[in-house]
Write an enzyme that holds these catalytic residues in place. Sequence first.
Site, short mmCIF file in Angstrom:
data_model
loop_
_atom_site.label_atom_id
_atom_site.label_comp_id
_atom_site.label_asym_id
_atom_site.label_seq_id
_atom_site.Cartn_x
_atom_site.Cartn_y
_atom_site.Cartn_z
N THR A 104 0.82 -1.21 0.00
CA THR A 104 0.00 0.00 0.00
C THR A 104 0.86 1.26 0.00
O THR A 104 0.43 2.30 -0.50
CB THR A 104 -0.95 -0.01 1.20
OG1 THR A 104 -1.69 -1.24 1.21
CG2 THR A 104 -1.93 1.14 1.17
N TYR A 122 6.33 -11.53 5.31
CA TYR A 122 5.18 -11.15 4.50
C TYR A 122 4.92 -12.25 3.48
O TYR A 122 5.66 -12.40 2.52
CB TYR A 122 5.48 -9.82 3.82
CG TYR A 122 4.34 -9.13 3.12
CD1 TYR A 122 3.03 -9.63 3.14
CD2 TYR A 122 4.56 -7.94 2.45
CE1 TYR A 122 2.00 -8.96 2.51
CE2 TYR A 122 3.53 -7.26 1.81
CZ TYR A 122 2.26 -7.77 1.83
OH TYR A 122 1.24 -7.11 1.20
N LYS A 133 2.79 -11.49 8.29
CA LYS A 133 1.65 -10.83 7.66
C LYS A 133 1.10 -11.81 6.64
O LYS A 133 1.77 -12.15 5.66
CB LYS A 133 2.05 -9.52 6.98
CG LYS A 133 0.86 -8.81 6.32
CD LYS A 133 1.25 -7.53 5.61
CE LYS A 133 0.03 -6.93 4.90
NZ LYS A 133 0.38 -5.72 4.11
N VAL A 146 -3.02 -6.14 9.62
CA VAL A 146 -2.33 -5.04 8.94
C VAL A 146 -3.26 -4.63 7.81
O VAL A 146 -3.37 -5.34 6.81
CB VAL A 146 -0.95 -5.46 8.41
CG1 VAL A 146 -0.30 -4.30 7.66
CG2 VAL A 146 -0.05 -5.95 9.54
#
EC number: 4.3.3.7
Length: 314
Positions: free
Chosen positions: A56, A144, A172, A212
């Site tokens: 993002t 991630y 994540k 998140v």
Amino acid sequence: MPRLRPRPRPRPFGRALCAMITPFTATGGPDLDGARKLAAHLVAEGCDGLVLNGTTGESPTTTDAEKTALVRAVREAVGDRAAVVAGVGSASTRHTVELARAAEHAGADGLLVVTPYYSRPPQDALAAHFRQVADAVGIPLMLYDIPGRTGTRIEPDTLVRLSAHPRIVAVKDCAYDLLGSTKVIARTSLAYYSGCEETNLPLYAVGAAGFVSTVANAAPRPMRAVLDAFDAGRTAEAAALNRLTLPLAELMTASGLPGTVTAKALLEAMGLPAGPVREPLRPAGRETADGLLAAYGELAGLFPAGPGPAQSYT
């Protein structure tokens, strides 16, 4: 039936984390003053942590110097009121280590390390990559796992092995494998954070640490309220609150546009720092922005301003 004692949830970075956008000026440069303002706003609205320079945050199109400057600016803005987690992943182990050290020196509390993309390393090479980054710094890592973007999954058995490293503490999770994630949560002390809004509550219910969230750029209080209700034992209310967030979450993350594009369009409409996206991304159109703002307005109207619980919807 045996009496089971609930395991404590490890929460190294808190529960409600925002995958924060990177604000730019109208000419496309970094807007560090805007980043400070947005970070302070998000923390005041209930975010326990801010994840910078991730998907993002447009990490593929920001320079190393811009990434470090953003971490430093946000650290200055939030002080010790929230965790700052810096995205440092890249396709190169050497480059990732360089970014990790720079983020640590800039004041990050933790590092978000994505699976190396394009080269698609096998699991043993992947594990070695993460260990090398963890060995190079003195702050904890959040791995991630987003195979839809990187082309490579961090397999559950690999995560179990990596959990033995003292600085690999969190994941994540964007793998869309609730069974696999549940098994890793059960077998390790890794803190799982949902990286996809539709799995926030399901993953939390099986022991995750929190989320998140891209949607939290615009609606941090509603996103956090779901976890607050669940932790208070009001599970039916948590489910109801979660349903209320779905229209906005769908528009922001599942409408065919990247979450960066929709988040910036909505923040601009709300008068919060955002600025343009960087190419190859393109800005959302007026109709999209209006639809986002309408969905946000409906959701925000259900939550009182300032500290305090959301309305009950059981």
